[in-house]
Design a protein around this motif. Structure first.
Motif, PDB file in Angstrom:
ATOM      1  N   GLU A 207     -30.105   3.183  41.170  1.00  0.00           N
ATOM      2  CA  GLU A 207     -31.196   3.518  41.237  1.00  0.00           C
ATOM      3  C   GLU A 207     -32.359   3.475  42.104  1.00  0.00           C
ATOM      4  OE1 GLU A 207     -32.598   2.515  36.725  1.00  0.00           O
ATOM      5  OE2 GLU A 207     -32.698   0.076  37.569  1.00  0.00           O
ATOM      6  N   SER A 208     -33.051   4.204  42.267  1.00  0.00           N
ATOM      7  CA  SER A 208     -34.613   4.242  44.046  1.00  0.00           C
ATOM      8  C   SER A 208     -35.659   3.513  43.219  1.00  0.00           C
ATOM      9  CB  SER A 208     -35.126   5.076  44.550  1.00  0.00           C
ATOM     10  OG  SER A 208     -35.952   6.418  43.156  1.00  0.00           O
ATOM     11  N   ALA A 209     -36.449   3.259  42.212  1.00  0.00           N
ATOM     12  CA  ALA A 209     -37.316   3.378  41.985  1.00  0.00           C
ATOM     13  C   ALA A 209     -37.278   1.869  41.300  1.00  0.00           C
ATOM     14  CB  ALA A 209     -38.438   4.018  40.345  1.00  0.00           C
ATOM     15  N   VAL A 210     -38.444   0.614  41.803  1.00  0.00           N
ATOM     16  CA  VAL A 210     -38.249  -0.256  41.561  1.00  0.00           C
ATOM     17  C   VAL A 210     -38.708  -0.589  40.132  1.00  0.00           C
ATOM     18  CG1 VAL A 210     -39.229  -2.580  41.763  1.00  0.00           C
ATOM     19  CG2 VAL A 210     -38.761  -1.242  43.624  1.00  0.00           C
ATOM     20  N   SER A 211     -37.947  -1.176  39.008  1.00  0.00           N
ATOM     21  CA  SER A 211     -38.533  -1.182  37.289  1.00  0.00           C
ATOM     22  C   SER A 211     -38.657  -2.061  36.969  1.00  0.00           C
ATOM     23  CB  SER A 211     -37.274  -0.068  36.690  1.00  0.00           C
ATOM     24  OG  SER A 211     -37.327  -0.634  35.855  1.00  0.00           O
ATOM     25  N   GLN A 212     -39.217  -2.943  36.467  1.00  0.00           N
ATOM     26  CA  GLN A 212     -39.625  -4.489  35.158  1.00  0.00           C
ATOM     27  C   GLN A 212     -38.746  -3.871  34.352  1.00  0.00           C
ATOM     28  OE1 GLN A 212     -41.717  -6.448  37.128  1.00  0.00           O
ATOM     29  NE2 GLN A 212     -42.271  -5.090  38.881  1.00  0.00           N
ATOM     30  N   LEU A 213     -38.099  -3.725  34.551  1.00  0.00           N
ATOM     31  CA  LEU A 213     -37.058  -3.759  32.837  1.00  0.00           C
ATOM     32  C   LEU A 213     -35.715  -3.931  33.033  1.00  0.00           C
ATOM     33  CD1 LEU A 213     -37.453   0.295  31.003  1.00  0.00           C
ATOM     34  CD2 LEU A 213     -38.027  -2.673  30.594  1.00  0.00           C
ATOM     35  N   PRO A 214     -35.456  -5.228  33.026  1.00  0.00           N
ATOM     36  CA  PRO A 214     -33.650  -5.854  33.292  1.00  0.00           C
ATOM     37  C   PRO A 214     -32.943  -4.913  32.665  1.00  0.00           C
ATOM     38  CG  PRO A 214     -35.061  -7.296  31.811  1.00  0.00           C
ATOM     39  CD  PRO A 214     -35.788  -6.016  32.191  1.00  0.00           C
ATOM     40  N   CYS A 215     -32.043  -4.258  33.196  1.00  0.00           N
ATOM     41  CA  CYS A 215     -30.799  -3.454  33.107  1.00  0.00           C
ATOM     42  C   CYS A 215     -29.457  -4.588  32.264  1.00  0.00           C
ATOM     43  CB  CYS A 215     -30.203  -2.761  34.082  1.00  0.00           C
ATOM     44  SG  CYS A 215     -29.345  -1.667  33.160  1.00  0.00           S
ATOM     45  N   PRO A 216     -29.141  -5.167  31.666  1.00  0.00           N
ATOM     46  CA  PRO A 216     -27.975  -5.716  31.455  1.00  0.00           C
ATOM     47  C   PRO A 216     -27.070  -4.712  31.535  1.00  0.00           C
ATOM     48  CG  PRO A 216     -28.847  -5.017  29.211  1.00  0.00           C
ATOM     49  CD  PRO A 216     -29.241  -4.545  30.421  1.00  0.00           C
ATOM     50  N   TRP A 217     -25.542  -5.128  31.348  1.00  0.00           N
ATOM     51  CA  TRP A 217     -24.530  -4.763  31.367  1.00  0.00           C
ATOM     52  C   TRP A 217     -23.796  -4.165  30.113  1.00  0.00           C
ATOM     53  CZ3 TRP A 217     -20.982  -3.921  35.587  1.00  0.00           C
ATOM     54  CH2 TRP A 217     -21.684  -4.911  36.789  1.00  0.00           C
ATOM     55  N   PHE A 218     -23.289  -3.038  30.346  1.00  0.00           N
ATOM     56  CA  PHE A 218     -22.892  -1.288  29.235  1.00  0.00           C
ATOM     57  C   PHE A 218     -21.489  -1.614  29.466  1.00  0.00           C
ATOM     58  CE2 PHE A 218     -27.355  -1.503  29.118  1.00  0.00           C
ATOM     59  CZ  PHE A 218     -27.817  -1.481  27.606  1.00  0.00           C
ATOM     60  N   GLY A 219     -21.002  -2.008  28.384  1.00  0.00           N
ATOM     61  CA  GLY A 219     -19.870  -1.876  28.485  1.00  0.00           C
ATOM     62  C   GLY A 219     -18.430  -2.888  27.591  1.00  0.00           C
ATOM     63  N   LEU A 220     -17.624  -2.809  27.255  1.00  0.00           N
ATOM     64  CA  LEU A 220     -16.449  -3.422  26.433  1.00  0.00           C
ATOM     65  C   LEU A 220     -15.086  -4.112  26.966  1.00  0.00           C
ATOM     66  CD1 LEU A 220     -17.787  -0.195  25.617  1.00  0.00           C
ATOM     67  CD2 LEU A 220     -15.239  -0.773  23.598  1.00  0.00           C
TER      68      LEU A 220
END
Length: 571
Positions: free
Chosen positions: A188-201
């Motif tokens: 993702e190009s935009a600098v986001s303040q939202l941390p993104c966790p790992w989604f999976g199994l």
């Protein structure tokens, strides 16, 4: 490879095979030498291959082990066994560079991550780490995928197949199926303040890939309730990106790792996850084309600073630590199995050779018993074989059994008394009938059958022989040279034999019925008749003693009766 003493096991197997060939084999010496040479050659090749592989492994893992020691020097000593050790690989070197920077080893709160860029070196590094952890191998392999850097499907397929083959070879080398975790980074190009966790199994994955991606999308949407109200629109866009990346990876990447029919085993996939990472977004990437196909929207190509990719610590929660696997018990078990196989082969060879020994001796005994006494030459040959068998059995009884017979299957010793009985029962044949040859010149004048005066001195030897064997019949045979008519020679030889018989019967007092005469004329010369000396030698009278007749009308030794009228026809 894994601390397992391959070379020692190879030598042990070769020693067992050579010992079996030397001490237990039922084959010929030539076959044993040929097979022994082949065994020694194979053992040397195996030792050379094992040595080369060990050296290659040491060279490949030297940098990794040095980095491990530097990274873990300040940590507690048990960190190497209680912390998951993960080998991180990638479909490109760029994703590993973004995840590790310049480091080879990266330690997080959850795991020890080791960077591996070359598929060929994966098995060597895994082996070295297993020895470094004293028998505890790597706990997983993390396959990192940067979706926006993959722009060519053929390149991705080739890279996936190379790593799949490398993981399969590594699993064989360390002795267990390595768990594989697939971590997908959606740019993702935009600098986001939202941390993104790992989604999976992690752990047991659903068999259907659609179910896997649906659960990931549902988890990403459910996470929206933890997002601030003002960020939910951006989060929804992120969810769409994550869903596209997950579905693309499930359709384009996982089949190359898990589907059968590619010449190697499918990997042990135990974790799959996706996260968003700051980077360049390209509409020309495979993920961009995929997203455009399913949404109908073409993403613009955007450039952003590449941030360091987070390692998928969260995906390791369902992966258990590998147990300790000390190589010595396994090597001892293999050595014991080899010994057991060698003992079974030796027992089988011993049983076969003991049976062959008994069969041979019994066949020799039957052959000896089947030969009639009058065929003494064949009977003597059979007796020689029995004597050789007896010598062999006596040597075994005196000095012990050789290894090829000494595994509890020896039964030939019970045949020794029978051999002794048969050998002792042999009766040698009676000697050939005694014969005295009288020179015709000293007995008769030329063409005459009357005894010369004083010829009785010549016949005293024959008379003594006849008196010494009163149980023998006497055959008197006359012979002439070839001079003259053959019919006259035949009559002359018979008349001369009769004259000698009459003199012997009169001088010995033995009845004429005890004698027989035979005239051979010139039919049985003992020397050529073309010389005076030869003709003189052929003018002779032969006096032969013959065994008396049995009650059944046959001679005691018919085979030794001289040609002519048999003794049993004297009456």
């Amino acid at each position: 490879m894994t601390g397992y003493p391959y070379r020692t096991v190879f030598v042990w197997g070769a020693v067992l095979a050579l010992f079996w060939l030397a001490a237990c084999s039922p084959w010929s010496v030539a076959w044993n030498l040929g097979i022994g040479t082949a065994v020694a050659l194979v053992a040397c090749i195996a030792l050379a291959a094992a040595t080369r592989r060990i050296r290659a492994g040491r060279a490949a893992s030297r940098q990794v082990l040095s980095a491990m020691d530097s990274a873990l020097r300040t940590l507690p000593g048990n960190i190497r066994r209680n912390t998951p050790l993960v080998l991180a690989v990638g479909e490109s070197s760029g994703v590993l560079a973004r995840a590790f920077g310049n480091d080879v080893v990266h330690v997080t709160d959850v795991a020890i991550w080791v960077r591996v860029e070359d598929p060929v070196q994966l098995k060597y590094i895994a082996d070295a780490l297993k020895r470094w952890r004293e028998g505890q191998g790597p706990d997983a392999v993390a396959y990192l995928v940067d979706t926006d850097s993959t722009v060519d499907a053929a390149t991705l397929t080739a890279a996936t197949l190379r790593w799949r083959t490398a993981v399969d070879e590594t699993s064989r080398a360390v002795g267990y199926a390595l768990p594989v975790c697939v971590a997908v980074y959606a740019a993702e190009s935009a600098v986001s303040q939202l941390p993104c966790p790992w989604f999976g199994l992690s752990g047991v994955l659903p068999s259907q890939r659609s179910a896997l991606t649906d659960q990931i999308a549902a988890s990403a949407l459910a996470h929206a309730r933890w997002v601030a109200q003002g960020e939910r629109a951006r989060w929804a866009y992120r969810v769409a990106q994550l869903d596209a990346a997950a579905r693309w990876a499930a359709g384009a990447l996982l089949p190359g790792l898990t589907d059968s029919g590619r010449g190697t085993r499918s990997v042990n996939l135990v974790a799959f996850g996706v996260t968003a990472a700051q980077g360049a977004v390209s509409s020309d990437s495979l993920v961009g084309h995929y997203a455009n196909a399913i949404t109908g929207l073409k993403q613009p190509s955007l450039t952003a600073a590449h941030a360091r990719l987070p390692l998928p610590d969260a995906l390791l929660r369902g992966i258990a630590l590998q147990p300790m696997q000390h190589p010595l018990p396994r090597a001892l078990a293999h050595a014991f199995v080899g010994l057991a196989v060698a003992l079974c082969a030796a027992a089988g060879a011993s049983a076969w050779q003991n049976r062959a020994l008994v069969a041979r001796i019994q066949a020799n005994m039957m052959r000896y018993q089947a030969v009639p006494p009058e065929h003494d030459a064949a009977r003597s040959d059979a007796l020689s074989a029995l004597r050789r068998d007896r010598t062999e059995l006596e040597r075994y009884a005196r000095s012990g059994l050789p290894p090829r017979l000494s595994l509890g299957f020896y039964r030939a010793g019970a045949l020794l008394p029978t051999l002794n009985t048969l050998i002792a029962s042999y009766q040698p044949p009676e000697p050939p009938p005694p014969m005295i040859e009288l020179n015709g010149l000293s007995l008769f004048k030329t063409g005459n059958a009357q005894l010369n005066p004083g010829s009785n001195r010549v016949m005293f030897g024959a008379l003594e022989m006849i008196k010494a064997h009163p149980d023998k019949r006497v055959l008197v045979a006359g012979h002439t040279d070839s001079t003259g008519n053959p019919a006259n020679n035949m009559k002359l030889s018979e008349a001369r034999a009769a004259s000698v018989r009459d003199w012997l019967a009169d001088a010995s007092g033995i009845p004429l019925s005890h004698f027989a005469i035979q005239g051979y004329g010139d039919t049985r010369p003992k020397a050529p008749n073309d010389t005076d000396a030869g003709r003189a030698a052929n003018r002779r009278v032969e006096i032969t003693l013959i065994p008396d007749c049995r009650s059944d009308g046959t001679t005691a030794r018919a085979t030794h009766s001289p040609p002519g009228q048999p003794a049993c026809s004297f009456e």
